[in-house]
Write a protein that holds these residues in place. Structure first.
Motif: not given
Length: 697
Positions: A46-47, A91-92, A95, A98
């Protein structure tokens, strides 16, 4: 040294890359403007942070924000940033936890009420990716306007929303590309004004859209490409300026596995960071030839074995040793001058005496007057074996043990003698061997899993007293640099051409033997492999030029374009007879120089230089993971802080100075800017730019 057993693991990776390229082209050809599909969602965090927390300032932190959906184009840019050592925050969009991209995420408010920017560039999958809310897009736009931060839209089919017309062409791009004057000024000036783009080595042409800027629409062409089937050209990469923002549009499908992406990637990084960032890129190439003065055993095309080295069928005739001749030395010198490239030799001085004629070794006599034209590495005096004593009564062989301990075939005396005598021989014969560099025969003495899990401790102990700083290791077993006693291991990539061949016919014969099924007349080893597939036998007359050589050129070029300083190696046997190494090397040089201009030359270092480059990259990667270094731009000043002694790569614009406007020039010229590694001192490092790239408070 590094003898190939010839089931070729690199072939599987190459085949996978080609298949992925073809799949991308096919998918893009069928669909309209949707970005290439992703297959990375499950593994993208996510990050991910890759930079230290910045100290309070009113400028912009040197850290690129990458917002990814896992699609190949954005992941290719992410990989280039990582390869160059640029700090990133990832950043996904997939995610589950996120962070929201808000003003507070993008910048910080200092105690005096001023703003500090957290990112010096933004990379998105597209101009408006799914998963990024309208509020987040608005926050990004405000941030980019506030601090003059640029945004890359990784895959951007042209349209009015990006200042471009309806495409004048969509389909496979089969021709050349060119850099405009604006593109050269914006970070792509390392590319030639015109370069081959459509069918890069080993890959299918990419699918793309070509369009023209709308009059007054704010788009500026940076890279153009020929419209297939016509004399015209269209815009492939462009800068779109609107409402105080600048975006980069890229109108073709690509991934990290496509050569075309590597051509443009450094320029994309230059553009998004305005030419000022932590990290650097170079195109390294060192090709070494092992066993100089020793000679190599020769492959039997009838017995499909190497007599004297491997087990041959009964009655297989002996084959002659392959060894360079005086004529080969003359050719090597002429070739180097013609191609502006220095070859590296790993030499075994003690072997020279075995080939004397009337008291003189003809090869040594020819080499002495021209030895300074080459790089030289100590390969031990007689190529002695330094590993464990081997028990071949079992399959696979095992190290002999006594009381549970490995029995070593070489102790301190033999190891020291092999290293010292070879250096002494070089001095007597005018061979300018690199001090402090050694390559053991067959990488012997170094750990070899699973049989020999540790280095020979006598080898490790010899490094300090023998003043060895760099030891060759095998990159096909481990890419990582590691300690060998007090020295550092320099992993070398094998070029997959037999050490025991000197002609095209022998190479194709050996290749076919190891890579075809028993039914097709081969060894059948490929039938049991989990990494390679059997191939149809190559044509003896054309297989080298059509299959083997292009595949190896692609493997080498991929490393060159990947900021990888690790050397490559072949054997001196490949420089005699049919001299098959030369067309392979020429293939790499020609392919590279057709695309990259004089400002980005191949960096042709000896092994010690390659080791130093890899050491700095490794230490910088460790510093990034630890988050110990931070940097920011405030006005014309770049400030870098971190622990003293940390090697930090920096890229800046031409004219950048160290410490003050009148200070010494920073770094070295490369790719249109200035860059290089510098070690931090006890205080912050300060660079002064010629102009202010970002807006601060």
């Amino acid at each position: 040294m590094g003898r190939s057993t010839r089931p070729r693991p690199r072939r599987a990776a190459l085949a996978a890359a080609l298949a992925a390229t073809a799949a991308l082209a096919a998918a893009c050809g069928r669909a309209a403007p949707a970005p290439p599909a992703s297959n990375h969602h499950a593994t993208t965090p996510a990050v991910t942070q890759q930079a230290a927390t910045a100290v309070p300032h009113r400028g912009v932190r040197l850290n690129v924000l990458v917002v990814t959906d896992g699609s190949p184009p954005v992941e290719a840019i992410r990989q280039q940033l990582t390869v160059e050592g640029v700090p990133v925050t990832v950043v996904s969009l997939h995610g589950p936890s996120r962070p929201a991209i808000t003003g507070a995420f993008l910048s910080r408010t200092l105690p005096d009420g001023t703003k500090s920017g957290n990112f010096d560039g933004v990379v998105l999958p597209s101009a408006a990716p799914a998963g990024l809310s309208r509020a987040e897009q608005t926050a990004l736009a405000r941030y980019e306007r506030r601090f003059a931060v640029r945004q890359v839209d990784a895959y951007s089919p042209p349209g009015a929303e990006l200042g471009m017309s309806t495409p004048v062409y969509s389909g496979l791009l089969r021709g050349s590309a060119g850099v405009t004057a604006a593109g050269a000024a914006a970070g792509f000036g390392y590319l030639r004004a015109s370069f081959p783009f459509g069918r890069a080595l080993g890959g299918a042409p990419p699918f793309g859209y070509l369009a023209q800027p709308l009059p007054g629409g704010g788009a500026t062409p940076l890279v153009t490409a020929a419209v297939p089937g016509s004399a015209g050209a269209g815009t492939l990469v462009w800068q779109y300026a609107s409402h105080g923002r600048q975006q980069l549009g890229i109108g073709f499908g690509y991934g990290s596995y496509t050569t075309q992406a590597h051509y443009l990637a450094p320029g994309i990084v230059n553009w998004v960071t305005r030419g000022v960032h932590l990290g650097e890129w170079r195109s390294y190439l060192d090709i070494a030839f092992d066993d100089m003065f020793l000679g190599d055993a020769q492959w039997s095309t009838t017995g499909h074995c190497t007599p004297g080295v491997t087990t041959c069928p009964p009655g297989t005739p002996a084959t002659a040793t392959i060894r360079m001749t005086p004529a080969d030395v003359t050719y090597a010198v002429q070739w180097e001058k013609q191609h502006h490239f220095t070859i590296e030799f790993l030499y075994n001085g003690g072997a020279s005496a075995r080939f004397r004629v009337n008291g003189t070794d003809p090869l040594l006599a020819a080499m002495r007057p021209v030895a300074s034209h080459f790089y030289w590495v100590n390969h031990t005096y007689t190529h002695a074996y330094f590993g464990c004593k081997q028990d071949f009564a079992v399959v696979p062989w095992q190290c002999v043990r006594s009381d549970g301990h490995i029995v070593w075939a070489a102790g301190t005396g033999l190891i020291n003698s092999q290293i010292f005598r070879n250096f002494a021989w070089a001095r007597r014969n005018g061979i300018p061997a690199e001090p402090g560099v050694v390559a053991t025969g067959e990488y012997s003495g170094l750990r070899l899993l699973p049989q020999q899990p540790v280095d020979n401790p006598y080898l490790d102990r010899a490094m300090g007293p023998d003043k060895i700083a760099w030891v060759a290791t095998d990159a096909s077993r481990s890419l990582a640099m590691r300690r060998v006693g007090t020295a550092l291991g320099v992993p070398r990539h094998p070029i997959d051409v037999g050490y025991d061949v000197a002609t095209v016919a022998a190479e194709v014969n050996e290749y076919n033997w190891f890579n075809t099924s028993k039914a097709a007349g081969g060894s059948g080893l490929c039938q049991a492999s989990t990494t390679t597939a059997c191939i149809k036998p190559l044509n003896p007359a054309t297989g080298w030029a059509s299959h083997i050589m292009p595949g190896q050129v692609e493997v080498v070029l991929a490393a060159v374009l990947g900021n990888d300083p690790r050397p490559f190696f072949m054997h001196q046997s490949n420089l005699t007879g049919g001299r098959i190494a030369y067309p392979l090397m020429e293939g790499v040089l020609t392919a590279y120089r057709a695309v990259y201009g004089p400002s980005a030359p191949l960096v042709n270092l000896p092994m010690s230089g390659a080791g130093a480059a890899l050491r700095d990259q490794t230490q910088w990667a460790q510093a990034l993971r630890a988050g110990t270094v931070s940097a920011y731009v405030l006005g014309k000043t770049v400030t870098v802080t971190g622990p003293a002694g940390t090697p930090v790569p920096l890229t800046a614009l031409a004219g950048t100075r160290v410490g003050a406007a009148a200070g010494p020039a920073f770094g070295e010229p490369y790719g249109g800017g200035r860059s290089g590694f510098t070690r931090l001192g006890p205080g912050p490092l300060t660079l002064v730019l010629g102009s202010a790239p970002y807006r601060g408070a």
